[in-house]
Design a protein around this motif. Structure first.
Motif, PDB file in Angstrom:
ATOM      1  N   ARG A 300       0.793  -1.223   0.000  1.00 37.23           N
ATOM      2  CA  ARG A 300       0.000   0.000   0.000  1.00 37.23           C
ATOM      3  C   ARG A 300       0.823   1.269   0.000  1.00 37.23           C
ATOM      4  O   ARG A 300       0.278   2.366  -0.001  1.00 37.23           O
ATOM      5  CB  ARG A 300      -0.931   0.005   1.227  1.00 37.23           C
ATOM      6  N   GLY A 301       2.150   1.150   0.096  1.00 36.94           N
ATOM      7  CA  GLY A 301       2.964   2.363   0.137  1.00 36.94           C
ATOM      8  C   GLY A 301       2.728   3.119   1.430  1.00 36.94           C
ATOM      9  O   GLY A 301       2.526   2.531   2.492  1.00 36.94           O
ATOM     10  N   HIS A 302       2.729   4.429   1.333  1.00 36.95           N
ATOM     11  CA  HIS A 302       2.570   5.299   2.491  1.00 36.95           C
ATOM     12  C   HIS A 302       3.632   4.959   3.533  1.00 36.95           C
ATOM     13  O   HIS A 302       4.744   4.588   3.179  1.00 36.95           O
ATOM     14  CB  HIS A 302       1.148   5.202   3.034  1.00 36.95           C
ATOM     15  N   GLU A 366      -2.719   3.210  -3.499  1.00 32.88           N
ATOM     16  CA  GLU A 366      -2.065   3.529  -2.232  1.00 32.88           C
ATOM     17  C   GLU A 366      -3.130   3.584  -1.125  1.00 32.88           C
ATOM     18  O   GLU A 366      -4.213   4.123  -1.348  1.00 32.88           O
ATOM     19  CB  GLU A 366      -1.418   4.910  -2.404  1.00 32.88           C
ATOM     20  N   ARG A 946       5.532  -1.162  -3.062  1.00 28.32           N
ATOM     21  CA  ARG A 946       5.601   0.244  -3.467  1.00 28.32           C
ATOM     22  C   ARG A 946       6.837   0.960  -2.939  1.00 28.32           C
ATOM     23  O   ARG A 946       7.460   1.718  -3.663  1.00 28.32           O
ATOM     24  CB  ARG A 946       4.368   1.003  -2.962  1.00 28.32           C
TER      25      ARG A 946
ATOM     26  N   GLN B 174       1.707   9.703  -3.387  1.00 27.74           N
ATOM     27  CA  GLN B 174       2.913   9.082  -3.905  1.00 27.74           C
ATOM     28  C   GLN B 174       3.002   9.256  -5.418  1.00 27.74           C
ATOM     29  O   GLN B 174       2.007   9.335  -6.105  1.00 27.74           O
ATOM     30  CB  GLN B 174       2.868   7.589  -3.577  1.00 27.74           C
TER      31      GLN B 174
END
Lengths: 1088, 485
Positions: A300-302, A366, A946, B174
């Motif tokens: 999910r990134g972040h 994300e 990610r 992002q």
């Protein structure tokens, strides 16, 4: 209510919102006058905050007394205020504006008061509370945009507003709205992409011998008009390499090359193309293209890069689907609404539901843990989902219209929120896709079975001699299976409104939204008969409450997640899939929520569709309750979410029973007790009935009791059916329907400023602004139909253009994801329409479109450039040659695996963990590094995290997964050279390649003796044959004599003769060097 | 991000350039010849000079630059403004009081708000300007007359990752290009053999990961390259051959085979550039070890930076600062420093404010001070913009008993060098140091000002992506004239 507040409220209704704030102030004063305590700063603090030296402003005058406007005030306005307005504001905010901005008019007083898109501009008498002042102070908006006013000018406005915003009594200016800058019809008419796909006849050409396909007519026609000729066809070795990489993403083996060269039939090329399209590697190659469009990632990134659970199932779906050549309209429908198909596509081998997996694409974006502004977080997620959907399928940038009508394209803000409504009406879940279809059929049969036996038992009881007693007949009324009496229902309803959030008695059928079948197809009603297992066998029971009830029939479901890496979400450990009861979506008005339940499990409040509960905030949305045999109230403190939209989900503990009857908000314990009491009264009838059934059950003798026989048969039939339930399933992310609802426009995209509702519909440039006719909840199926409509000018142009881009290296519309005004015009618009039309006529088959294109002469041009053509058309817009194509990172890595013999051709399945270097650091770093060589698997199977993307892939322009990327950058950076020179993965492949070549027995090499090598010494001849094998496996061609000589010299020269080669001649080290040098030649990474 | 791959270079755009344009840029700068696009992609022609709205790589300065390059001292986690550069006596007076009775408390990340918390550090005024600094920075405080302190910064996000992306890319989400990428896209690099955007990783990659330094939708050539402050510094920079002779021999074979094979492709810039790429890579392979030999510096210089400090994080940051100077000396356009790990956390003191801030300050104070002195001494400060900033500040009230939560409503950053008006305080927060009330300054404004000092008009440095002409400053941003000399 005493007179003064009543009057105030009445006034509030009459006056515009602009003055509400003032009224609120008055109200506060009223309240304090009534003795209601208010929190005010202490006097000492007040003094600290307002030291005497700072002085105080002039007291505000009565704002409403326009009549009393003094001549000084009017003079102040004319001399000070109006000139500033004229100079700084009227270009955009007056009747004279060419284009009125934000719907705000500042050339008459009511314009200020009613305001524009963002609401009232001023509060007369209170500059601090006036949006206008915020804007000119650059504290919210930044007005005027050309530059902030000086302090003196700002002070003039502050003074003017504080003294009541006096305006002279003058005729209103022309109030006719200035010409709207956003005329959707005008824009639609003006831009090529919105026009219908034309039926085009391929143009005539002079060189009639050249074309082999209608495609070639379009290209040649353009070239001839410019006096140019197409390049020569590429040689067959170049062609087979091109086709292998373009269609399956790996180089051909030496044997495959030889076989193709040996096939001199005119059908050889078609046979090759057809066989490539049948290879399973096709799906891996084109699947990677597709994953670029849907910003595919597995995390999910972040901040903590949490897992995007089971994302790889979507990747596998894509690979399988492309291999199966699913017609494109069906593909689109599966992506938009695969969960809603009444007849989903089943996997031919394993029988699972493929269609539902397509919807996973919505959720590949994300995700954020612990967002402070949870509604804004939702708006951002939806933005990304709409962005990806509209670019990938329609080639338009709808997300540009989130804050304002599109600056250039025929897309309005209303269009954006019309699409957003489809997402508001939908939900995320992890679907049990293996079992979904089979268990759905079992659930249908179960419902039928239960109904049959209830009827039979009801009929038996009604005819029973004991039924003549008064108690029995009133009880029987309850089992008559008629709908509950309307008046009784209304009575209870009135009793608990408005404190009731969800009541399973009064739930509309479309609001019953379970995931799976555990809670049946509807809530249970009092008097409904059901079976209970006891030590003495099945017994007949009577429901006493209106409630959604879990059925033990479905106990034992097992769901398998893929391997996890960062599993922080607190929701992940709950056994939700196929076992969840979901309430409709509601607006929360009171934070104290209580759920009347019996049994044990969890209740989850899903607020603003937030699903990643991890970190400091939002933990209160999950509450566990211990199993209990009695009804209990489970409380949630949701104060934080008042004013938000949410739904609740109930998840029973595994193998535990759960009943959910009622959910209240803000109800006092007394109110709730009253509700229970009323339920209890109503339960009495059911209890009477149970007692009566007990009598029947006991009479006469167990063996010959027809009731017992019926119950035993019922239980047996259920058991038999239960044996067919498929308990174990894998999970995948998927969409499902929630409550159907439309979304609000958000003014300037601001989640805190909702505007009017927009009904769900497709783009107005195509469909007009009529609401879509929606048959079921979300309406996604209907939306998919609009996208697939053959009259939709975008969808089919966009997909054929993508196919063209991937094959030729540049789309007919170069900006593959943007067919809008800022995108490029098509170089060959008629060819584009020809392809789109053919695609529609030919079953919307991606494979057949690929075949059609690669069999054209246009595709088969060589990369040799004609000097004259280059001068005339330096950008090759007319397509006079095929420019060399730099391979993608994935293809380069896969080719390294192929030539070195390291490739593991296994398909599908969980990803191989990414190899972590010491430079890949940061929060969420996976605890374990994957293998350097990715277990030899193709690049599409390496985990995409990610925050920890492969440096190799990034250097070669594999996109960062955040939005649709139909056209990758092709950059040229020294990192590419450094990787190919020094990366241990590459060095290792070179060594392996050399080993592999050295392992070929000499006899075998000499068997296919190359006549050109005859007469050489054996050692040299063997070495030459090895070199030839390397060239053919890497470049699909034998080495030229000079190349062979150079390579031979390198591997065979004695160390004494060349100081820079310390290793023995013909040693594995020398061969490794040669392999490494070949990997570093440009031919390895470029297609000609 | 492949940030660790060092050699993305400002001078390898994919935008097509005419041969004349290309040659005109070959005059200077590493990789200039590699300007040629890999293929002439009409999709980017809007970014070419034909269309002024689309923007163009290497558009060059729009006006006379005040600074040639930027060193960005990223204070990861969000240092507390009221404990560093923004003294608030009111916090002493109301220490321990319930903040809700004094002012409106906004939602916080941990929702665990305590009492008003006075700063545990004393403030003193320094220099001629009299700018107050807390005891956390005994060294930096000696430079206040060089600084422009902006006390009225605001961010849009109270969470690290959003705020980090926002600070670095102008967007909370992002996938957008980082400042360093934008700057190199606009101006190119002046370095002969090093990438134009270098991140020296002291140990802590910010939340949001390496994508804080990514090139987003810009070509990969603009990505930040992550260097480590010790060892080989860069991934894949060391040759794998036993001797340089052996490597040279292998490369020579490669060149020979290339020359023999390429005629079958016809003549294409993309192939020429890819060949040239190897020369650039080879040059870098030479340049980086030279860059990294910090032992060449005098003992006095090393000591000044704190290379011999008894505290390891200080030694790490000292090497980073010294390396930053060496990088800007070699023409690197944008250098960012991330924080070393002090054992507790980045400047993110949700608890134990005192120990945490003390350690973080101890790590960076002396090295930053030395960097400013050193740049000044070498005549580099006037053309080097130094920016000190976290992604947000901290609450003036406690989180729990002794921490502070995130505060995007008002915090302090400072700038020094290249074109900055020295000895300036700009903007103010309220009595509590909670919210900016005077000259509220957005991150977009900070970006606009940084670009302005480099000679770039932030509204004219654009790149077309996804149907929009994208900017570092989105549709916002104003140059803060008052902090410019």
């Amino acid at each position: 209510m005493n007179a003064a507040p009543a009057l105030l409220l009445k006034a509030a209704l009459l006056l515009k919102a602009a003055v509400l704030k003032q009224l609120a102030t008055c109200l506060v004063l009223q309240l304090s006058a009534l003795g209601i305590p208010l929190t005010l700063p202490s006097p000492a603090l007040a003094q600290d905050l307002n030291p005497p030296s700072q002085g105080g402003g002039a007291p505000a005058s009565d704002p409403s007394s326009r009549e009393q406007a003094s001549s000084e005030q009017l003079e102040f306005f004319e001399k000070q205020v109006r000139p500033l307005l004229v100079e700084h504001c009227y270009e955009c905010h007056s009747g004279a504006s060419a284009k009125l901005q934000a719907g705000l008019r500042l050339d008459y007083r009511d314009g200020f008061l009613s305001g524009g898109d963002s609401g009232p501009s001023i509060v007369p008498g209170d500059a601090q509370a006036s949006l206008f002042v915020d804007a000119i102070r650059y504290q919210s908006y930044e007005m005027p945009p050309k530059g902030k006013l000086d302090e003196a000018a700002i002070e003039v406005f502050v003074q003017w507003i504080n003294s009541g915003a006096v305006w002279p009594d003058e005729p209103l200016p022309d109030l006719a709205a200035p010409a709207s800058a956003f005329d959707i019809d005008e824009r639609t008419a003006a831009h090529w992409a919105w026009r219908p796909i034309a039926r085009v006849t391929p143009p005539a050409v002079e060189q009639t011998g050249w074309p082999s396909s209608p495609i070639d007519h379009f290209i040649l026609h353009g070239l001839e008009a410019a006096g140019l000729s197409p390049a020569e066809p590429i040689d067959r070795q170049g062609l087979i390499r091109r086709l292998f990489f373009d269609l399956v993403g790996v180089p051909p083996t030496a044997e495959q090359v030889d076989a193709f060269l040996a096939d001199t039939s005119p059908m050889a090329l078609e046979r090759l193309v057809d066989s490539l399209l049948q290879l399973p590697q096709f799906g891996e190659r084109w699947g990677r293209h597709w994953l670029d469009l849907v910003r595919y990632a597995e995390s999910r990134g972040h901040e903590f890069d949490n897992d995007a659970d089971n994302a790889f199932q979507y990747r596998d779906y894509v690979i399988r689907g492309l291999n199966a050549d699913v017609p494109y309209d069906h593909w689109v429908t599966e992506h938009l609404a695969g969960d809603l198909l009444s007849e989903p596509r089943l996997n031919p081998q394993e029988g699972f539901n493929e269609s539902v997996l397509g919807t996973g694409f919505w959720f590949l974006g994300e995700w954020v843990h612990s967002p402070v502004d949870i509604r804004k977080d939702e708006a951002d997620r939806f933005d990304n989902m709409i962005d990806v959907m509209s670019k990938a399928f329609l080639g338009v940038t709808v997300a540009c219209a989130r804050c304002h009508d599109h600056k250039f394209d025929a897309i309005s803000t209303a269009d954006y929120y019309a699409l957003s409504g489809f997402l508001q009406s939908s939900d995320y879940r992890q679907v049990r896709f293996d079992t979904a279809e089979q268990n759905r059929q079992i659930a249908d049969q179960l419902a039928q079975l239960d109904q049959t036996y209830r009827r039979q038992i009801g009929a038996f009881l009604a005819d029973h001699p004991l039924a003549s007693s008064a108690a029995a007949s009133s009880a029987l009324q309850l089992t008559s299976f008629a709908a509950p009496k309307a008046d009784a229902a209304k009575e209870l309803h009135d009793l608990h409104n408005p404190g009731v959030l969800v009541d399973f008695e009064h739930l509309a059928a479309e609001d019953f939204l379970p995931d799976g079948h555990l809670f049946g197809s509807a809530p249970r009603r009092p008097g409904e008969l059901f079976l209970t297992a006891t030590d003495d066998g099945p017994r007949l029971s009577v429901a006493t409450h209106h409630a959604a009830v879990s059925d033990p029939f479905w106990h034992g479901l097992v769901s398998h997640h893929g391997p996890g890496v960062q599993l922080h979400s607190r929701l992940r450990s709950l056994p939700m899939s196929g076992r969840t009861l979901r309430t409709p979506t509601v607006l929360l008005q009171h934070g104290q929520v209580a759920c009347q339940v019996r049994g044990g499990g969890h209740v989850v409040a899903c607020v603003d569709s937030h699903r990643l509960v991890a970190g400091p905030l939002h933990g209160e949305t999950i509450v566990r309750f211990a199993p209990s045999d009695d009804w209990q109230w489970v409380n949630l403190n949701l104060d934080r979410y008042v004013g938000h939209r949410l739904h609740l989900e109930f998840v029973p503990d595994e193998e535990a029973a759960l009943e959910v009857a009622l959910i209240t908000q803000g109800a006092s314990p007394e109110q709730r007790a009253k509700l229970l009491q009323r339920q209890q009264e109503r339960a009495q009838a059911a209890e009477q009935m149970a007692a009566w059934i007990e009598q029947v059950w006991a009479d006469p003798a167990p063996a010959s009791n027809p009731l017992r026989q019926l119950v035993a048969q019922w239980a047996d039939a259920r058991d038999l059916l239960r044996q067919q339930v498929r308990a174990e399933s894998r999970l995948a992310m998927a969409m499902s329907d929630g409550s159907g609802e439309d979304d609000h426009v958000l003014i300037r995209g601001n989640a805190a400023q909702p505007g009017p509702l927009v009904p769900r519909r497709f783009l107005s440039a195509i469909d007009g602004d009529r609401p879509l006719s929606i048959n079921t909840r979300s309406g996604r199926l209907e939306l998919a139909a609009r996208i697939n409509d053959s009259a939709n000018p975008l969808t089919h142009r966009v997909i054929v253009n993508r196919i063209w881009h991937y094959l030729l290296g540049r789309g007919i519309v170069a900006t593959t994801d943007d067919f809008g005004v800022l995108g490029q015009m098509p170089t060959h618009p008629e060819l584009l329409d020809h392809l789109a039309e053919r695609f529609l006529q030919d079953g919307r088959s991606i494979k057949r479109m690929i075949r059609y294109i690669v069999l054209s002469k246009t595709y088969q041009m060589s990369s040799q450039v004609d000097a004259e053509a280059l001068q005339h058309d330096p950008k090759n817009l007319l397509w006079h040659h095929r420019p060399p194509k730099r391979l993608e990172g994935e293809a380069i890595r896969d080719a390294l695996l192929v030539v070195s013999g390291r490739l593991d051709a296994a398909m599908l399945g969980p990803s191989v963990p990414i190899h972590l270097t010491s430079f890949m650091e940061g929060r969420g770093r996976p605890p374990h590094s994957g293998p350097l060589d990715g277990d030899g698997r193709r690049s599409i199977y390496i985990a995409v995290r990610r925050n920890f993307l492969s440096p190799f892939m990034l250097a070669f322009d594999t996109p960062v997964p955040f939005s649709t990327m139909g056209r990758r950058n092709v950059s040229n950076v020294p990192a590419q050279a450094l990787i190919l020179m020094n990366d241990p993965f590459v060095v290792e492949r070179a060594r392996q390649w050399a080993e592999r070549v050295l392992a070929i027995p000499a006899e075998e090499l000499l068997r296919s003796r190359d006549p050109a090598l005859a007469g050489r010494a054996d050692a040299q001849e063997i070495a030459a044959a090895r070199i030839s094998a390397m060239y053919r496996s890497a470049f699909a061609r034998p080495p030229q004599p000079a190349e062979l000589a150079a390579a031979l010299d390198y591997v065979l020269a004695p160390p004494a003769a060349v100081a820079d080669r310390a290793t023995p001649a013909d040693s594995p080290a020398r061969w490794t060097d040669l392999a490494h040098a070949l990997i570093n030649t440009k031919e390895f990474i470029f297609l000609r | 991000m492949s940030i660790h791959s060092p050699y993305r270079h400002a001078h390898f755009p994919t935008v097509p350039l005419s041969r004349r344009e290309m040659l005109s840029r070959c005059a200077s700068g590493f990789g200039a010849v590699a300007l040629a696009a890999l293929h002439s992609d009409a999709a980017f022609s809007a970014n070419n000079t034909e269309d002024i709205t689309g923007g163009a790589a290497g558009h060059g300065p729009h006006h006379t630059p005040r600074a040639k390059r930027i060193i960005f001292l990223y204070m990861d986690g969000g240092p507390s403004q009221v404990d560093t550069f923004d003294p608030k006596p009111m916090l002493d007076r109301y220490n321990g009081k319930d903040p809700g009775e004094l002012f409106k408390v906004e939602a916080t990340q941990f929702n665990n708000n305590g009492k008003v918390l006075a700063s545990p550090w004393k403030f003193k005024q320094y220099g001629q300007s009299g700018i107050p600094v807390s005891d956390l920075f005994p060294h930096v405080s000696q430079h206040v007359d060089e600084l422009a302190v902006i006390r009225s910064m605001v961010s849009e996000f109270p969470e690290h990752t959003f705020a980090n992306y926002f600070l670095h890319t102008g967007s909370g989400l992002q996938g957008r290009p980082s400042m360093g990428a934008w700057v190199n896209y606009g101006l190119g690099s002046e370095s002969q053999d090093l990438p134009g955007f270098v991140v020296i990783n002291g140990g802590l990659i910010p939340p949001g990961g390496l994508d804080c330094f990514g090139s987003g939708f810009l070509p990969a050539s603009y990505q930040g390259s992550v260097f480590k402050p010790s060892g080989t510094a860069v991934a894949n920079i060391q040759r794998t051959e036993a001797t340089s002779q052996q490597q040279a021999s292998k490369l020579s074979l490669m060149r020979r085979l290339d020359a023999l094979a390429l005629p079958q492709y016809g003549s294409h810039d993309s192939l020429d550039s890819a060949i040239r790429n190897y020369e650039l890579a080879y040059q870098m392979q030479m340049a980086v070890p030279e860059l990294m030999s910090l032992s060449e510096e005098t003992q006095a210089t090393q000591s000044m930076y704190g290379m011999d400090s008894s505290y390891e994080p200080t030694r790490i940051y000292a090497a980073q600062c010294l390396l930053a100077r060496r990088l800007v000396e070699r023409g690197v356009r944008f250098v960012e420093l991330t924080c070393p790990n002090v054992g507790a956390d980045r400047w993110d003191q949700h608890s134990n404010l005192h120990a945490g801030h003390q350690n973080n300050a101890r790590a960076v104070d002396q090295p930053i001070s030395a960097l400013l002195s050193d740049l000044r001494q070498r005549g580099l400060l006037d053309e080097t913009l130094v920016v000190w900033a976290g992604e947000f500040g901290r609450t003036p009230f406690a989180q729990g008993a002794n921490g502070r939560d995130h505060n995007p409503f008002g915090f302090t950053v400072w700038m020094a060098g290249g074109g900055v008006r020295p000895g300036t305080i700009y903007g103010a927060t309220d009595h509590w140091g909670y919210k900016a009330i005077e000259n509220r300054t957005e991150i977009h404004d900070l970006h606009a000002t940084m670009l302005h000092l480099l000679g770039v008009d932030h509204t004219r440095s654009t790149y077309r992506f996804g149907g929009r002409d994208m900017r570092l400053t989105d549709v916002k941003g104003h140059v803060i004239r008052d902090v410019i000399a």
